[in-house]
Enzyme design. Structure first.
Site, PDB file in Angstrom:
ATOM      1  N   LEU A  26       1.727  12.078   9.000  1.00 50.55           N
ATOM      2  CA  LEU A  26       2.358  10.770   9.014  1.00 50.55           C
ATOM      3  C   LEU A  26       3.302  10.578   7.836  1.00 50.55           C
ATOM      4  O   LEU A  26       4.272   9.824   7.919  1.00 50.55           O
ATOM      5  CB  LEU A  26       1.299   9.669   8.991  1.00 50.55           C
ATOM      6  CG  LEU A  26       0.372   9.594  10.210  1.00 50.55           C
ATOM      7  CD1 LEU A  26      -0.721   8.554   9.966  1.00 50.55           C
ATOM      8  CD2 LEU A  26       1.155   9.276  11.466  1.00 50.55           C
ATOM      9  N   ASP A 142      -0.859  -3.688  -5.619  1.00 53.33           N
ATOM     10  CA  ASP A 142       0.355  -3.015  -5.143  1.00 53.33           C
ATOM     11  C   ASP A 142       0.762  -3.538  -3.772  1.00 53.33           C
ATOM     12  O   ASP A 142       1.019  -2.764  -2.846  1.00 53.33           O
ATOM     13  CB  ASP A 142       0.139  -1.503  -5.105  1.00 53.33           C
ATOM     14  CG  ASP A 142       1.462  -0.734  -5.056  1.00 53.33           C
ATOM     15  OD1 ASP A 142       2.477  -1.283  -5.524  1.00 53.33           O
ATOM     16  OD2 ASP A 142       1.471   0.403  -4.569  1.00 53.33           O
TER      17      ASP A 142
END
Length: 745
Positions: A26, A142
């Protein structure tokens, strides 16, 4: 499940990770590779496999293990939960539920900004996701476009890879701030260990501005300027439509205490209209960014730096003449890792200290012929030899002249040329061990060698070695339970049994005098040297934790004892200031039982050696860490890298700094630069401004400090201005103006 190594470099290749079939790749990034996987039951997962070089790094592996534990606590409708993991595998991995869909960054870059109902549902989904994350005691740290997946049934927040547990476990990479600058909060730059859930609210505000306009509220041409704007400037919200603008203005407040909570935000976002409000016109020409040109994060997630048409409001923002960044900002944004040292400054409005890089500071005085070096301290062990436990002695070096003399478990004693790293001589082999040398006096090195058998309080040898040749000059058997100490007139020790003190002539090892080991507080005594004079501490031999500690001053000439004021059980000797012995007092006698390296202290104690009077100097507030006395200041160093400077005279706090570099050594001071130097267990070096605590620079860790790095305490000394440090099985040297750690040869 145990991990089965996978070799799937390209999509479509086959393999297994922990029993999950790998269907394809991915994405990939600096930290690892993300694969699409399938469980035996057919469930699809996203498999994050750590790169091999990090798998060999125990510091990283420990963090990854903590990350997994934090991420497992999070589950909810708008998050991608962890379903399996093996942080102890040969290559650690973590499996999260696979969520098909583009990232928010890709969606905005390819389809333009969101508006109306689509924007409202995104905001509500993110609020719900953050609520689930915070309820689990985790701060994401984040939140950015690459960590939000746009699934058919709503957004999903992914990747808690640098999240921080609310119980203050250290989950960031040592020595760096972690995050993506356009979406970080001010406190992530200024005080990253102290971020709270309010930091995610700030990031949410930046994220929603980006989703609604295609540009972030603090965007700039460089991450350095972005960091400055986040800390010091107001957000650019001119193109953010109402009522979103009024909401995100509050989210982007510099003060985390003034930001709205998630409950209030849910109500505010619920009231947003489904009808799309037109975007205000751009104030300056746009600069195009083609779709698909997003940057990638550490795991290969796409992180859009902007939408299809990014605008620069250059006329609306002030570009500072000299960039002033918050604490550690440079370390946070040097994401490419092209250099191994990071100059930084603090968020107190002062300029960052970059003298070494710019050449403004004085040139360092280095030993003749100096070059950067690293030297392994161990040597081959005979097959029949048995090395003692690695953590049984205090490893490290002392400096004398242009050499350092190092000792510790597995490498006994070695003289190393501080200019080249060349080992001039070794004493003993790896089956032996020696404490850190007591010191070097008049051409002799004094070391204590533990007994051959691993018996408690068995006799040990005190040895004097010729500093030039390493030859043994004299040796004496002393009590292993009572470490010897150097003083101006010789060596203070205790013979086997510990019933008396003996002063040994430093040159010959012969007796100078003997005196009974006893005080009014008991006969369980130990030698101590303070201000280059002989002292002794005594407790009840049958119950050393009862009553007070007797404190004796021994006459250097004949050993005559004089009893001074007794000390409390909480007293820990630090050294002396202006000839007066100094102690740090724990908050309670058992305060260090759980973690002696992070014990709480409440006072300093000074003893007048002439009058025998003890003075207590209360600290203004409790300070935690291991105390080290250096030039009239006590530096309390916590395992998490927090350093607190306390004035030894009045107990006032001079400064406190969260350095982000864990497991630090005791400091040493450079008078040339008025700087403190520290080393950590993995060879990472840290430089702090002695007056303010500002971080001047940090370095990366050694690529291979040796197998004992986890168990050995590091150390750092100066030879002239050259920095010499020991981490694990390795000694190495760097110059203070170019502190690049040497590579393994």
């Amino acid at each position: 499940m145990s991990s089965i190594p996978v070799n799937v470099g390209e999509p479509g290749a086959h393999g297994f990770v922990g029993g999950y079939a790998v269907l394809g790749k991915l994405g990939s990034g600096g930290m690892g590779v993300v694969y699409l996987g399938r469980s035996p039951s057919g469930r699809q997962v996203a498999l994050k496999v750590v790169h091999a070089q990090y798998a060999q790094d125990e510091e990283f592996r420990t963090r990854f293990r903590q990350e997994v534990a934090a991420a497992r606590r999070v589950s909810g409708a708008f998050t991608a939960p962890v379903v399996d993991a093996d942080p102890d595998a040969e290559q650690p991995w973590m499996a999260t539920l696979y969520v098909p869909g583009r990232t928010l960054g890709s969606a905005v870059a390819e389809g333009g900004p969101l508006a109306g109902r689509e924007l409202r549902l995104l905001a509500l989904g993110l609020v719900e996701a953050l609520r689930d994350i915070h309820r689990a005691g985790v701060v994401h740290r984040d939140l950015k476009p690459g960590n939000v997946l746009m699934a058919e049934d709503g957004p999903r927040v992914i990747d808690f890879g640098i999240s921080h547990a609310a119980d203050h476990q250290a989950l960031t990479v040592t020595g760096r701030l972690m995050g993506t600058p356009p979406f970080m909060s001010p406190e992530q730059f200024a005080s990253p260990r102290d971020v709270t859930a309010a930091s995610d609210v700030f990031s949410l505000g930046s994220l929603l501005v980006y989703a609604a306009t295609g540009e972030g509220p603090f965007d700039s041409d460089s991450p350095y300027l972005t960091g400055y704007r986040i800390v010091h400037e107001q957000p650019a919200l001119g193109r953010t439509p109402q009522p979103l603008r009024s909401i995100v203005e509050r989210c982007l407040d510099k003060d985390p205490h003034r930001r709205p909570g998630l409950g209030e935000l849910q109500g505010l976002f619920s009231a947003m209209p489904d009808t799309a409000a037109p975007l205000p016109p751009a104030e300056t020409p746009t600069e195009s960014r083609p779709a698909g040109q997003d940057t990638a994060d550490a795991w290969g997630n796409r992180v859009a730096a902007g939408g299809r048409a990014r605008t620069r409001s250059a006329g609306k923002r002030r570009r500072p003449g000299r960039l002033v960044l918050a604490a550690g900002a440079l370390a946070a944004v040097v994401v490419a890792g092209a250099t191994t040292y990071h100059f930084a400054s603090d968020g107190d409005g002062t300029d960052g200290k970059e003298e070494a890089a710019s050449g403004a500071a004085a040139a360092p005085a280095l030993p003749a012929g100096w070059r950067s070096w690293r030297t392994g301290l161990t040597q081959a062990v005979k097959e029949e030899s048995t090395a003692v436990n690695v953590d049984t002695v205090d490893s490290g070096c002392v400096a004398a002249g242009t050499s350092v003399y190092c000792a510790g478990t597995g490498f006994t004693v070695a003289r190393i040329d501080a200019a080249t790293g060349r080992v001039r001589w070794r004493f003993g082999d790896n089956s032996q061990a020696a404490e850190r040398p007591l010191g070097v006096r008049k051409g002799l090195v004094y070391v204590a060698l533990p007994p051959d058998e691993d018996a408690l309080y068995a006799p040990q040898r005190l040895v004097a070695l010729d500093a030039d040749t390493g030859k043994k000059v004299w040796t004496r058997t002393v009590d292993a339970g009572h470490p010897a100490a150097l003083f101006s007139g010789g060596v203070l020790a205790m013979p086997e049994g510990g019933s008396e003190f003996v002063a040994l002539d430093a040159a010959t090892g012969k007796d100078l005098w003997r005196t009974p080991a006893k005080s009014t507080q008991g006969t369980g005594c130990s030698p101590l040297a303070q201000a280059d004079a002989p002292y002794a501490l005594c407790t009840d031999a049958n119950d050393p934790f009862r009553g007070k500690i007797g404190f004796l001053r021994l006459d250097p000439a004949d050993g005559t004892p004089r009893e001074l004021d007794p000390l409390p059980q909480t007293a820990q000797p630090l050294g002396s200031v202006a000839g007066r012995p100094l102690f740090a007092a724990l908050t309670t006698p058992d305060a260090a039982d759980d973690n002696r390296l992070d014990a709480p202290y409440s006072a300093l104690l000074t003893m007048d050696p002439d009058t025998g009077t003890l003075t207590r100097v209360p600290l203004k507030s409790t300070v935690q860490g291991t105390p080290h006395l250096l030039d009239g200041t006590v530096y309390f160093v916590r395992p998490d890298g927090t350093v607190t400077a306390i004035d030894a005279a009045d107990g006032d706090r001079l400064w406190q700094k969260s350095t982000q570099v864990e497991n630090l050594s005791a400091p040493t001071r450079s008078t040339t630069y008025d700087t403190l130097y520290f080393a950590n267990r993995y060879g990472r070096l840290l430089s702090l401004d002695r007056a303010t605590g500002a971080v001047r620079w940090t370095t990366d860790k050694l690529d291979d400090p040796g197998s004992s790095a986890e168990k050995r305490l590091p150390s750092v000394v100066l030879v002239k201005d050259a920095i010499v440090a020991v981490a694990g099985d390795t000694a190495f040297s760097v110059r203070p103006d170019q502190p690049r750690p040497p590579k393994a040869g």
